[in-house]
Scaffold this motif. Structure first.
Motif, PDB file in Angstrom:
ATOM      1  N   MET A   1       0.840  -1.195   0.000  1.00  0.00           N
ATOM      2  CA  MET A   1       0.000   0.000   0.000  1.00  0.00           C
ATOM      3  C   MET A   1       0.882   1.255   0.000  1.00  0.00           C
ATOM      4  O   MET A   1       2.057   1.197   0.358  1.00  0.00           O
ATOM      5  N   ASP A  51      15.558   3.842  -1.778  1.00  0.00           N
ATOM      6  CA  ASP A  51      15.341   3.149  -0.509  1.00  0.00           C
ATOM      7  C   ASP A  51      15.233   4.184   0.595  1.00  0.00           C
ATOM      8  O   ASP A  51      15.978   5.160   0.612  1.00  0.00           O
ATOM      9  N   GLY A  54      14.034   1.065   4.788  1.00  0.00           N
ATOM     10  CA  GLY A  54      13.389  -0.224   4.524  1.00  0.00           C
ATOM     11  C   GLY A  54      12.147  -0.114   3.659  1.00  0.00           C
ATOM     12  O   GLY A  54      11.566  -1.114   3.291  1.00  0.00           O
ATOM     13  N   TYR A  55      11.735   1.096   3.337  1.00  0.00           N
ATOM     14  CA  TYR A  55      10.626   1.278   2.410  1.00  0.00           C
ATOM     15  C   TYR A  55      11.177   1.746   1.070  1.00  0.00           C
ATOM     16  O   TYR A  55      12.364   2.029   0.942  1.00  0.00           O
ATOM     17  N   ARG A  56      10.274   1.851   0.100  1.00  0.00           N
ATOM     18  CA  ARG A  56      10.688   2.418  -1.176  1.00  0.00           C
ATOM     19  C   ARG A  56       9.925   3.709  -1.394  1.00  0.00           C
ATOM     20  O   ARG A  56       8.712   3.742  -1.173  1.00  0.00           O
ATOM     21  N   ASP A  72       5.732  -0.164   0.490  1.00  0.00           N
ATOM     22  CA  ASP A  72       6.502  -1.236   1.118  1.00  0.00           C
ATOM     23  C   ASP A  72       7.528  -1.775   0.134  1.00  0.00           C
ATOM     24  O   ASP A  72       7.327  -1.728  -1.072  1.00  0.00           O
ATOM     25  N   ALA A  73       8.598  -2.362   0.685  1.00  0.00           N
ATOM     26  CA  ALA A  73       9.680  -2.827  -0.181  1.00  0.00           C
ATOM     27  C   ALA A  73       9.221  -3.922  -1.144  1.00  0.00           C
ATOM     28  O   ALA A  73       9.772  -4.084  -2.209  1.00  0.00           O
ATOM     29  N   GLY A  74       8.205  -4.675  -0.782  1.00  0.00           N
ATOM     30  CA  GLY A  74       7.773  -5.761  -1.672  1.00  0.00           C
ATOM     31  C   GLY A  74       6.773  -5.324  -2.726  1.00  0.00           C
ATOM     32  O   GLY A  74       6.416  -6.096  -3.613  1.00  0.00           O
ATOM     33  N   ASP A  75       6.295  -4.092  -2.645  1.00  0.00           N
ATOM     34  CA  ASP A  75       5.264  -3.650  -3.586  1.00  0.00           C
ATOM     35  C   ASP A  75       5.826  -3.427  -4.974  1.00  0.00           C
ATOM     36  O   ASP A  75       7.033  -3.345  -5.163  1.00  0.00           O
ATOM     37  N   ASN A  76       4.928  -3.316  -5.913  1.00  0.00           N
ATOM     38  CA  ASN A  76       5.318  -3.153  -7.309  1.00  0.00           C
ATOM     39  C   ASN A  76       5.619  -1.672  -7.591  1.00  0.00           C
ATOM     40  O   ASN A  76       4.730  -0.831  -7.600  1.00  0.00           O
ATOM     41  N   GLU A  77       6.887  -1.386  -7.816  1.00  0.00           N
ATOM     42  CA  GLU A  77       7.320   0.007  -7.957  1.00  0.00           C
ATOM     43  C   GLU A  77       6.755   0.670  -9.210  1.00  0.00           C
ATOM     44  O   GLU A  77       6.322   1.821  -9.172  1.00  0.00           O
ATOM     45  N   LEU A  78       6.772  -0.074 -10.306  1.00  0.00           N
ATOM     46  CA  LEU A  78       6.315   0.540 -11.561  1.00  0.00           C
ATOM     47  C   LEU A  78       4.820   0.829 -11.513  1.00  0.00           C
ATOM     48  O   LEU A  78       4.360   1.832 -12.050  1.00  0.00           O
ATOM     49  N   GLU A  79       4.088  -0.036 -10.858  1.00  0.00           N
ATOM     50  CA  GLU A  79       2.651   0.188 -10.717  1.00  0.00           C
ATOM     51  C   GLU A  79       2.425   1.521 -10.006  1.00  0.00           C
ATOM     52  O   GLU A  79       1.605   2.333 -10.416  1.00  0.00           O
TER      53      GLU A  79
ATOM     54  N   ARG B 258      -0.858 -10.400  -7.736  1.00  0.00           N
ATOM     55  CA  ARG B 258      -0.363 -10.332  -6.376  1.00  0.00           C
ATOM     56  C   ARG B 258      -1.196 -11.251  -5.476  1.00  0.00           C
ATOM     57  O   ARG B 258      -0.679 -12.017  -4.672  1.00  0.00           O
ATOM     58  N   ALA B 300       5.361  -3.100 -15.376  1.00  0.00           N
ATOM     59  CA  ALA B 300       4.774  -3.347 -14.049  1.00  0.00           C
ATOM     60  C   ALA B 300       4.088  -4.700 -14.072  1.00  0.00           C
ATOM     61  O   ALA B 300       4.235  -5.515 -13.152  1.00  0.00           O
ATOM     62  N   ARG B 347      15.306 -11.993  -5.787  1.00  0.00           N
ATOM     63  CA  ARG B 347      14.197 -12.864  -5.382  1.00  0.00           C
ATOM     64  C   ARG B 347      14.309 -14.213  -6.060  1.00  0.00           C
ATOM     65  O   ARG B 347      13.945 -15.240  -5.502  1.00  0.00           O
ATOM     66  N   VAL B 612      13.969  -3.847   8.158  1.00  0.00           N
ATOM     67  CA  VAL B 612      12.836  -3.234   8.831  1.00  0.00           C
ATOM     68  C   VAL B 612      11.578  -4.039   8.543  1.00  0.00           C
ATOM     69  O   VAL B 612      11.345  -4.467   7.429  1.00  0.00           O
TER      70      VAL B 612
END
Lengths: 161, 1039
Positions: A1, A51, A54-56, A72-79, B258, B300, B347, B612
């Motif tokens: 999110m 970075d 720990g977030y983006r 969040d670091a795992g989220d899709n950056e391009l989206e 996702r 994406a 990953r 974190v």
């Protein structure tokens, strides 16, 4: 999110802030300061992600404004990057060739539009037309109320004359 | 330029813009705030329009970075205004200015609720938006049902429903109880049939959050997701407005993929086939185009598809496509794509069998390590760190060291930490490790944390072979003209300890060592001075025959520091001065530092801490955590093996005790005099001396007189015990492991052991490894000359996933490998098959799913055997699936605790027992012992300083999550007894937990009456010495 949205000008002035996670007031100014230094110092040819604790932070520069969103670091950056662009396109259509001044003097409009694009840090609507229609409907509701009240006022004014 | 429509506001903004400096701006702002404040005070005269205007001004001032600490009430009160314009401003400004924790918000819950359930659609939208953006716990309790109704109502328009979906998501994040899973999975399935893509996008966000918490409950939605993806991929029936640069809503596609990543697998073959078709289309059909936005959007989707393919561990064909694509991406110029390529390659490392392909890109990745963009460099560093193993460690670490010269400050600490960890984990030989660390300190001393140099000292101390080398290296560095202080510390320490080993070399006589170290003394800080003083004392001690000149010099220095302002240094100086005049006694006091107990690298811990935690668990994150720990186990080995001392140290002890008892040999225990750490070996040797005929030295081949190896005997004894685990037996002998050691094993027991001589002995202490793994989740379970079994475990509520790593250490295969798992009745274990053969130097993984059905202290056993050449090896190993793995510590406030404690005041649910024979521990140590058992000691719940209260949550299939409360009341007069109270909502759990805690508190196994009075046995390091020999206990008794 998306944790928060920041609009920062080249000079480091804040043009919009929206927090979807409960950051206390003090924290907010600290975050803004950190993100501004982080993002403003980056060169034009670099990627749109940084970075941060720990977030983006996903950001994009449009003319003199930096649009930043923290995810969040795992989220899709391009989206997320495309959410920024989507928002900018809507602003552009609403104001007609939007510039920083529009967003300064009509900052509240920027908030209205953002609320139609994002809720809870998630994309709400990807249809630009729908967003614009909703925002203009809101505008007309406000206008209507204004007219109503001014006409009321004139009636009262006449009656008390 | 469009005007704001509020003249006053525009004027104010212009004024601010015309301010030439910050000071003017502040004056203007203060003036405005003063104005607003007075206007708000006599609110009566304010028209709604004015109120609205002031509230906007407040938001603007707030945005400029000024504190706006008044007017919140006025803002919130606008929410209750009857007309749209005011209400709108009220809602929007409130959600910008205030936090979900703000008390004022509580006052408008009712108004908000009325707006939500009211008939005015525009009001509904405003209310839902605000709650969606700042709704807190209270909102979620009082509004969730109404919001749900709106979402599923057929009479609501899409504009309301999509807002309701996201609003519900917010409320769900605040409190997951707001959605009742049973009913919702069907509803959710219906919602996913939604035709309006705006609503569907919002619903999908909600769905992602739901499945991330509990994928099991939403299996029925899986086919729907696949169908949505199919529809998007084929661009079927997608309105023009929902395509973005020609791509059907990339956001919806990403979210759907996702969501699918939270399902463990996709079993339905038709859904699987359909999904793979879509994924194939995405992987193949994404081209790089000129339009940057189109490119971003399509990528994406592509990167999400890659993640999904990785998750589903698809047919190898597709996986290799993914690797190929990523290989392409990390070489492109476009920075975003390169960044994401590197990130996703990290990953990808989790997927088996692709590591080698990724390694082929090493050169390319190293190029990115030198990119001007720090974001890209970070990803490259992460990737290099992740892909490092024994084969490429030298190259990668050297690359990192080189990069350290040019890296910016922001990255140096991370860089040096990572280099240190890699060097430790993968060192082909330990001297290389020492080289790397010393180089690190030399190049980036400021960024090398103390942990790093402590670690190198630990290694050198524990490895005798390494000591001369390290000392020589340290000596070399001292010749450099400019030296970082950390380097002074580490060299001084090493030379103090091991400098005498070099005494034959040129430039290394005690005198010369002293001179070169003493050169640094004037420039170093106090903490280093302390180390230097110790070094001098040690040099002095090692100078044989004594050198009067040197002694004089050193004593002068001690004398000088006797009046030093820093207490630590002063004390050292005084003590060393006195000691150095004691002659021979000095050698005893200043003997070499004992070996360090083997412990987890502090560096690794640090690196893990640095990650974190983010609130929402993402599937990728979970897997990446798995990866780090994975790497830890697989590669833990070199350092562990590198410490041979600890192996022989621990091995002999237990069997020797057995034999000592069996043969009824009584002997006087030498009094404890050596430091704890290396106290044991001394005693072991003494025993060996006493019973030479049994010949139990570990390095020697197993004695022919004894039918089976000692260790095997141990395992066999433990095996059945652990399986049946009758509570009565356990109660008698509280510590299972010790029972095995100490219970008088008759000749009969020995005779029943298999005749087949098992010539393969473990080279680690299996018992100890088991105990370590009871409190840790990764490490070595067993090791013998041919095989090493590592174990890694992950626990989530009552589920566990173990992976056994069987590593063949030989250059030929191990065959007939069997691993039979014998689970106790309370555990459901699903092992996967074990390969019959382990190829030379290869490692196989055996994943093992565990479900905890109920509380029990029984332990699962793995009956493991293999053949190597003509030798059959067999071992029964206990698996560390113990009660505390299913506990999660929790801290309760008094308000939460006491009602629970009182509610459980019923006999079988709450039990109390006075436990005697407890190892005397101070309360803080009991607390940390509890913490290691996942019981969170919570101060402040019991005012008595001799008591301790701890809370935890237990997970099992029958009890689900269940709160357990524990109270320990100690007796300051007699620390060997305490009163233990355990409470939980399940009597069986209460009993088991009580016994479990007891097992850990009690130390001295109650030796049965028939056995001869055995003098106090030296225990394993984890077990504390017996009561009457313990100074602490004696002290307690005296007091």
């Amino acid at each position: 999110m998306i944790h928060f949205v920041l609009l920062i000008s080249r000079q480091g002035k804040v043009r919009l802030t929206k927090w979807y996670k409960p950051y206390p007031q003090k924290e907010r100014s600290k975050v803004i300061k950190e993100i501004s230094t982080l993002v403003l110092s980056r060169g034009p040819k670099m990627c749109n992600f940084v970075d941060w604790h720990g977030y983006r932070v996903v950001y994009k520069r449009y003319a003199s404004l930096y649009f930043c969103m923290c995810i969040d670091a795992g989220d899709n950056e391009l989206e997320t990057l495309q959410i920024i662009h989507h928002y900018v396109e809507i602003l552009d259509r609403y104001f007609g060739n939007v510039c920083e001044l529009d967003l300064i003097f009509n900052f509240h409009k920027a908030y209205f539009i953002l609320d139609e694009v994002l809720i809870a840090g998630e994309l709400q609507e990807s249809n630009k037309k729908t967003v614009l229609r909703l925002v203009t409907t809101q505008d007309s509701l406000v206008e209507a109320a204004k007219e109503e009240s001014s006409s009321l006022r004139s009636i009262i004014a006449q009656a008390t004359k | 330029m469009a005007l704001s429509g509020m003249r006053g506001l525009s004027v104010f903004i212009s004024d601010i813009r015309n301010c030439h400096n910050k000071e003017q701006e502040r004056l203007r702002v203060d003036k405005e705030l003063g104005n607003i404040r007075t206007r708000f005070k006599n609110e009566k005269g304010l028209s709604p329009y004015e109120k609205k205007k002031y509230v906007w001004k407040m938001l603007y001032i707030y945005m400029l970075g000024y504190d706006v600490d008044f007017g919140h009430m006025e803002t919130i009160s606008l929410i209750s205004a009857p007309k749209y314009p005011e209400k709108q401003v009220g809602y929007i400004v409130t959600s910008c200015l205030l936090n979900e924790t703000n008390d004022f918000l509580r006052m408008v819950i009712n108004t908000v609720r009325n707006d939500i359930i009211g008939r005015n659609e525009t009001f509904q939208c405003l209310a839902l938006t605000m709650v969606g953006n700042i709704g807190g716990k209270e909102f979620s309790e009082s509004l969730a049902p109404d919001v749900q109704k709106l979402l599923i109502s057929s009479s609501c328009r899409p504009v309301v429903r999509k807002k309701a979906a996201l609003c519900l998501l917010r409320l769900y994040r605040r409190n997951t109880d707001v959605l009742n899973i049973d009913g919702w999975s069907d509803r959710m399935a219906q919602l996913l049939d939604e035709r309006d893509l705006g609503v569907l996008t919002s619903v999908m966000s909600l769905f992602v959050s739901l499945v991330s918490n509990n994928a099991e409950a939403y299996w029925n939605c899986l086919p729907k997701c696949v169908r949505i993806l199919e529809r998007m991929a084929r661009n079927q029936d997608i309105p023009q407005e929902y395509t973005y640069y020609g791509i059907p809503s990339p956001w919806l596609q990403v979210k759907t993929m996702r969501a699918l990543q939270y399902f463990p697998t996709i079993e339905d073959p038709s859904a699987r086939r359909a999904l793979f078709e879509v994924l194939q289309r995405i992987l193949m059909g994404t081209d790089v185009v000129k339009n940057v936005n189109k490119n971003n959007a399509s990528h994406a989707v592509l990167f999400e598809a890659l993640a999904l393919v990785m998750h589903l561990d698809a047919e190898k064909e597709m996986m290799s496509q993914c690797v190929a694509l990523l290989g392409k991406f990390i070489a492109v110029r476009e920075p975003n794509i390169r960044y994401l390529g590197l990130e996703n390659m990290s990953r990808m490392l989790l997927v088996t069998d692709v590591q080698d392909i990724i390694k082929r890109h090493q050169a390319q990745i190293i190029i990115s390590l030198k990119d001007p963009d720090i974001s890209i460099r970070r990803r490259a560093l992460d990737l290099l760190y992740g892909m490092c193993d024994v084969t490429n460690a030298k190259e990668i670490v050297e690359e990192l060291l080189q990069y350290l010269n040019t890296a910016e400050f922001a990255m140096r600490e991370e860089l040096s930490l990572k280099a240190a960890i890699l060097a430790e984990k993968f060192a082909p030989d330990l001297s290389w490790y020492v080289d790397v660390i010393l180089q690190l300190i030399d190049k980036a001393g400021d960024f090398v944390s103390d942990d790093i140099w402590y670690r190198v000292v630990q290694f050198v101390t524990n490895n005798e072979d390494l000591q001369p080398y390290a000392a020589a290296k340290a000596r070399e560095y001292l010749d450099k003209p400019a030296l970082h202080e950390t380097m002074v510390k580490v060299s001084a320490y090493l030379l103090g300890e091991y400098g005498h080993l070099l005494s034959q070399r040129p430039g290394c006589s005690p005198k010369e060592l002293f001179a070169i170290i003493n050169d640094k003394l004037p420039t170093v800080s106090t903490s280093t001075v302390a180390i230097l003083l110790s070094t001098y004392a040690k040099i002095l001690m090692h100078t044989q025959p004594p050198d009067v000149g040197l002694q004089k010099q050193i004593l002068t220095i001690f004398k000088k520091y006797e009046s030093y302002i820093d207490v630590e240094i002063q004390q050292r100086a005084v003590e060393y001065f006195e000691l150095s005049r004691k002659g021979a006694a000095l050698a005893d006091v200043l003997a070499e530092m004992p070996k360090f107990p083997e412990r987890e690298s502090a560096l690794l811990k640090k690196a893990e801490d640095a990650e974190v935690d983010t609130a929402e668990q993402s599937a990728i994150k979970l897997r990446s955590q798995q990866q780090t720990s994975n790497a830890l186990v697989v590669t833990d080995h070199p350092p562990v093996n590198g410490v041979p001392a600890s192996n022989h140290l621990t091995l002999v002890k237990m069997p020797s005790q057995n034999i000592a008892e069996e043969s009824n040999v009584t002997y006087e225990e030498p009094p404890v005099e050596t430091p704890k750490e290396n106290g044991t070996p001394v005693k072991v040797e003494s025993k060996v001396d006493i019973i030479p005929e049994t010949n139990i030295e570990s390095k020697v081949e197993p004695p022919t007189s004894q039918p089976a190896s000692q260790a095997d005997l141990l395992a066999d004894l433990l095996g059945p015990l652990a399986i049946e685990g009758p509570p009565a037996a356990v109660e008698q002998n509280p510590v299972q492991g010790l029972e095995a050691n100490q219970s008088p094993v008759g000749d009969l027991a020995l005779a029943t052991l298999e005749d087949q001589s098992n010539s393969v002995q473990p080279i680690v202490n299996v018992e100890e490894k088991f105990h370590i793994l009871c409190s840790k989740d990764s490490g070595v379970l067993y090791e013998d000359p041919h095989i090493q079994i590592g174990l890694k475990a992950e626990w989530r509520a009552h589920h566990g996933r173990l992976v056994l790593f069987l590593g063949n250490k030989n250059t030929s295969s191990l065959v007939s490998v069997r691993a039979l798992i014998l689970p106790p009745s309370h555990l459901k274990m699903e092992p996967s098959s074990v390969p019959d053969t382990i190829p030379p130097r290869a490692q196989v993984q055996i994943p093992l799913e565990v479900v905890n059905l109920r509380a029990s202290r029984d332990v699962a056993v793995i009956d493991f055997s293999y053949t190597f050449g003509t030798v059959l090896a067999n071992a029964k190993l206990r698996l560390p699936v113990v009660l505390n793995k299913f506990l999660q510590p929790i801290t309760l406030s008094p308000e939460e605790f006491f009602p629970q404690w009182k509610a459980l005041n019923v006999q079988p649910l709450k039990v109390q027992e006075v436990v005697k024979g407890v190892k005397p521990l101070p309360l803080p140590e009991i607390a940390s012992l509890f913490m290691s058992l996942h019981l969170a000691a919570t101060p402040g719940l019991d005012n008595n300083p001799n008591n301790l209260v701890a809370c935890t949550t237990f997970f099992s299939e029958t009890t689900r999550a269940m709160l357990c409360l524990v109270r320990v009341e100690t007796d300051p007069q007699d620390r060997t007894q305490l009163r233990l109270t355990v409470a939980s909502g399940d009597q069986y759990l209460t009993f088991e937990l009580k016994e479990f805690i007891k097992e850990h508190l009690i130390d001295i196994p109650r030796v049965q009456a028939s056995s001869p009075p055995v003098p106090v046995q030296p225990q394993l390091p984890p077990a504390a010495p017996a009561t009457y020999n313990d100074p602490g206990a004696m002290l307690a008794g005296l007091l």
